[in-house]
Design an enzyme around this catalytic site. Structure first.
Site, PDB file in Angstrom:
ATOM      1  N   SER A  47       0.801  -1.238   0.000  1.00  0.00           N
ATOM      2  CA  SER A  47       0.000   0.000   0.000  1.00  0.00           C
ATOM      3  C   SER A  47       0.827   1.278   0.000  1.00  0.00           C
ATOM      4  CB  SER A  47      -0.955   0.006   1.197  1.00  0.00           C
ATOM      5  OG  SER A  47      -2.082  -0.791   0.916  1.00  0.00           O
ATOM      6  N   LYS A  50      -0.078   3.706  -2.701  1.00  0.00           N
ATOM      7  CA  LYS A  50      -1.069   4.777  -2.593  1.00  0.00           C
ATOM      8  C   LYS A  50      -0.412   6.148  -2.414  1.00  0.00           C
ATOM      9  CE  LYS A  50      -4.724   1.735  -0.866  1.00  0.00           C
ATOM     10  NZ  LYS A  50      -4.037   0.448  -0.624  1.00  0.00           N
ATOM     11  N   SER A 107      -6.495   3.114   4.046  1.00  0.00           N
ATOM     12  CA  SER A 107      -5.784   2.511   2.910  1.00  0.00           C
ATOM     13  C   SER A 107      -6.762   1.721   2.051  1.00  0.00           C
ATOM     14  CB  SER A 107      -4.650   1.602   3.408  1.00  0.00           C
ATOM     15  OG  SER A 107      -3.701   1.367   2.398  1.00  0.00           O
ATOM     16  N   LYS A 209       2.979   6.734   5.248  1.00  0.00           N
ATOM     17  CA  LYS A 209       2.124   5.638   4.813  1.00  0.00           C
ATOM     18  C   LYS A 209       2.680   4.288   5.242  1.00  0.00           C
ATOM     19  CE  LYS A 209      -1.554   4.333   2.533  1.00  0.00           C
ATOM     20  NZ  LYS A 209      -1.661   3.145   3.423  1.00  0.00           N
TER      21      LYS A 209
END
Length: 439
Positions: A47, A50, A107, A209
């Site tokens: 993720s 992202k 997420s 993140k």
């Protein structure tokens, strides 16, 4: 051996013994690598993907092709993405700002796909846009195949590339970067907490993140700003979320004190590929929004091009033309031939900081002949301003004076004259020139 040092050594040793592990710490003011372990070896981003999806969203917001209240409709393809997800039914929509919150905190994979389809026409086309953008940022070993980071053997990156993306998000979009500090987000009656457990726990951490798949292990990119030091750190391939967090805490504790208190920042523009190299990137030319895509890519190239007679707009246009990449005319444009007719406060067409704060009280701390120097000045001031600039948003404004283009370095978003004046007094004590203005 003291207990704290022993614990750190054990954690570092355990990370090094993990074949999936990769890590790096970059001084965000100088670009110096303070720590690296397999930082250039290919890893799965999960993720962390992202981060680039959000970079593309912020770019579209900056280009004003979308707004925070623009509705994003979920297709059947987006709605069926596996968790973690918002669970929006096909045909329903959310706003761009809700999508940002969903990507930063929960997420959400379904929101990522919906964003990709909205901006690129399809997720595959958007992934090619993401990869082209990665190349333009100097992320030479990163390839994207989707917008969320769910398993794909061809979607790879490195710790160094992820650190570079983290710095780019901070440098290019300070107006929107603040979303990464969101602790929780309420949607449909449910409150969704940020997966980044270091927020509010480790001093100075303001994002960015987390990521996890079975193939990648536990990943984390952290941005840290504490007093006059700043780093971006990456941990990839952690065995558990807890061990990953412990490793990140150790890296921050060990290397933040070694970061420089001086330096202009603006590392991505300084270390970016040359205009010719960017022009040589094979940009995707399919999908329903090629004008925006090519405009953004050319705008990035212009932002990186040195303001010199050798590598200027004409040279860049020539190199882009050789690659059959159209370069749009910026609007409003300020050139020597049109300087007399150009408005004094025209918005800089290649600025990546906020350009929407032209009303209300703001402060100016200088005017530079080079935009990168203006952005670097804003970065230094933001580090020194502390709480006085906590709600302010940095931006540059281009204007023409005596046939020379200058870039005002400003902060906007102040709640009245008194707040702007207080910020100036704080900066003046730190050695910055400063004045408050209402326009």
């Amino acid at each position: 051996m003291p207990v704290a040092i022993l614990a750190t050594a054990m954690t570092m040793g355990a990370a090094a013994a993990n074949s999936k592990y990769a890590g790096i710490v970059i001084d965000a003011k100088t670009g110096k690598t303070l720590y690296a372990n397999d930082a250039d070896e290919l890893r799965y981003p999960a993720s962390l993907t992202k981060m680039m999806t959000l970079y593309m969203v912020f770019e579209a917001l900056e280009a004003r092709s979308i707004r925070l209240d623009t509705r994003i409709v979920f297709s059947a393809n987006a709605a069926k993405e596996p968790p973690t997800k918002l669970g929006v039914p096909a045909g329903k929509s959310i706003t761009v700002e809700q999508a940002i919150y969903a990507l930063v905190t929960k997420s959400a994979n379904d929101a990522s796909t919906a964003v990709a389809e909205h901006l690129g026409g399809s997720e595959a086309k958007f992934a090619r846009m993401m990869t082209a953008k990665a190349r333009s940022l100097g992320m030479s070993r990163t390839t994207f195949r989707n917008a969320h980071g769910l398993p794909n053997s061809k979607q790879v990156t490195t710790a160094r590339d992820m650190a570079r993306l983290g710095i780019a998000l901070r440098e290019h979009y300070p107006r929107y970067y603040k979303y990464f500090a969101t602790r929780s987000f309420k949607f449909g009656g449910a409150r969704m907490s940020n997966h980044n457990r270091l927020l509010g726990v480790v001093r100075g951490v303001d994002g960015i993140k987390t990521g996890y798949t079975r193939a990648s292990g536990f990943n984390l990119v952290s941005s840290v700003i504490d007093r006059d030091r700043s780093i971006v750190a990456v941990v990839m391939g952690g065995r558990t979320g807890a061990s990953r967090n412990a490793q990140m805490k150790d890296l921050i504790a060990r290397y933040l004190p070694k970061a420089s208190t001086r330096g202009g920042g603006n590392l991505i523009a300084r270390g970016a590929p040359s205009a010719v190299a960017i022009a040589a990137v094979e940009l995707p030319k399919i999908g329903p929004v090629p004008a925006l895509r090519h405009k953004a890519s050319a705008r990035m190239a212009l932002a990186y091009a040195a303001p010199s007679p050798v590598v200027g707009r004409q040279a860049l246009a020539k190199s882009l033309a050789e690659q059959k990449i159209a370069i749009p005319s910026p609007a409003p444009a300020i050139t020597p031939s049109t300087a007399a007719a150009a408005p004094e406060q025209a918005i800089d067409p290649v600025t990546t900081a906020s350009t929407g704060l032209t009303d209300g009280w703001m402060i100016q701390i200088g005017a530079m002949p080079d935009r990168n120097a203006a952005v670097a000045l804003l970065s230094r001031a933001q580090g020194a301003g502390g709480g006085a600039l906590s709600g302010a948003e940095p931006f540059t404004m281009a204007y023409n004076k005596d046939d020379q283009k200058l870039y005002r370095a400003r902060f906007g978003g102040f709640d009245g004259q008194s707040a702007a004046t207080r910020a100036c007094k704080t900066l003046e004590k730190k050695g910055f020139a400063c004045w408050a203005t209402a326009n």
